[in-house]
Design a protein around this motif. Structure first.
Motif, PDB file in Angstrom:
ATOM      1  N   LYS A 279       0.907  -1.210  -0.152  1.00  0.00           N
ATOM      2  CA  LYS A 279      -0.143  -0.008  -0.073  1.00  0.00           C
ATOM      3  C   LYS A 279       0.872   1.211  -0.086  1.00  0.00           C
ATOM      4  CE  LYS A 279      -0.538   0.873   5.007  1.00  0.00           C
ATOM      5  NZ  LYS A 279      -1.566   0.654   6.126  1.00  0.00           N
TER       6      LYS A 279
ATOM      7  N   ASN B  92      -4.478  10.694  -1.944  1.00  0.00           N
ATOM      8  CA  ASN B  92      -4.861   9.313  -2.530  1.00  0.00           C
ATOM      9  C   ASN B  92      -4.229   7.933  -1.735  1.00  0.00           C
ATOM     10  OD1 ASN B  92      -6.218  10.898  -4.290  1.00  0.00           O
ATOM     11  ND2 ASN B  92      -4.363  11.245  -5.189  1.00  0.00           N
ATOM     12  N   TRP B  93      -4.689   6.788  -1.932  1.00  0.00           N
ATOM     13  CA  TRP B  93      -4.438   5.670  -1.162  1.00  0.00           C
ATOM     14  C   TRP B  93      -4.562   4.457  -2.490  1.00  0.00           C
ATOM     15  CZ3 TRP B  93      -2.490   4.138   3.247  1.00  0.00           C
ATOM     16  CH2 TRP B  93      -2.461   5.317   4.474  1.00  0.00           C
ATOM     17  N   LYS B  94      -3.383   3.621  -2.690  1.00  0.00           N
ATOM     18  CA  LYS B  94      -3.370   2.733  -3.425  1.00  0.00           C
ATOM     19  C   LYS B  94      -2.879   1.338  -2.790  1.00  0.00           C
ATOM     20  CE  LYS B  94      -2.884   2.316  -7.612  1.00  0.00           C
ATOM     21  NZ  LYS B  94      -3.782   2.388  -8.788  1.00  0.00           N
ATOM     22  N   TYR B  95      -3.844   0.096  -2.990  1.00  0.00           N
ATOM     23  CA  TYR B  95      -3.457  -1.057  -2.554  1.00  0.00           C
ATOM     24  C   TYR B  95      -3.443  -2.020  -3.395  1.00  0.00           C
ATOM     25  CZ  TYR B  95      -5.435   0.905   2.290  1.00  0.00           C
ATOM     26  OH  TYR B  95      -5.412   1.548   3.398  1.00  0.00           O
TER      27      TYR B  95
ATOM     28  N   GLU C 185      -6.633  -4.669  -6.787  1.00  0.00           N
ATOM     29  CA  GLU C 185      -6.099  -3.414  -6.848  1.00  0.00           C
ATOM     30  C   GLU C 185      -7.232  -2.255  -6.504  1.00  0.00           C
ATOM     31  OE1 GLU C 185      -4.262  -0.189  -9.883  1.00  0.00           O
ATOM     32  OE2 GLU C 185      -3.862  -2.301 -10.259  1.00  0.00           O
TER      33      GLU C 185
ATOM     34  N   THR D 151      -7.895   1.594  -5.456  1.00  0.00           N
ATOM     35  CA  THR D 151      -7.381   2.927  -5.411  1.00  0.00           C
ATOM     36  C   THR D 151      -8.292   3.975  -4.898  1.00  0.00           C
ATOM     37  OG1 THR D 151      -6.213   2.429  -7.363  1.00  0.00           O
ATOM     38  CG2 THR D 151      -6.551   4.889  -6.740  1.00  0.00           C
TER      39      THR D 151
ATOM     40  N   ASN E 181      -9.460   7.480  -4.228  1.00  0.00           N
ATOM     41  CA  ASN E 181      -9.465   9.098  -5.003  1.00  0.00           C
ATOM     42  C   ASN E 181      -9.996   9.817  -3.658  1.00  0.00           C
ATOM     43  OD1 ASN E 181      -9.834  11.602  -6.075  1.00  0.00           O
ATOM     44  ND2 ASN E 181     -10.047  10.694  -7.969  1.00  0.00           N
TER      45      ASN E 181
END
Length: 81
Positions: free
Chosen positions: A34, A40-43, A56, A58, A60
């Motif tokens: 992560k 913003n987050w991305k996993y 995946e 995301t 926003n």
């Protein structure tokens, strides 16, 4: 954020298992990677199910919405250097 991402994958994977097998086997969801950049987050997540899926997610932060992608691992090849 972590709990929300884990919950979304748990819910999705349980539905897929129910559709495929008629029951939901016991399984866990875990975060592989992560990152947070600004708002913003991305996993990247996976499960202990033997279905070859990974996910995946995301977040926003500007729009306060999630994007959910589900992928199936097709192949894993070792290429010597």
């Amino acid at each position: 954020m972590d709990n929300k991402a884990l919950h979304m994958v748990m819910k999705y994977a349980a539905k897929q298992a129910m559709d495929a097998y008629g029951e939901v086997p016991k399984f866990d969801v875990y975060i592989v990677w992560k990152a947070k950049i600004l708002q913003n987050w991305k996993y990247l997540l996976s499960t202990t199910l033997a279905d070859g899926m990974y996910y995946e997610l995301t977040y926003n932060g500007d729009k306060r919405e999630w994007y959910f992608d589900a992928y199936r691992k097709v192949e894993n090849i070792c290429i010597p250097d």
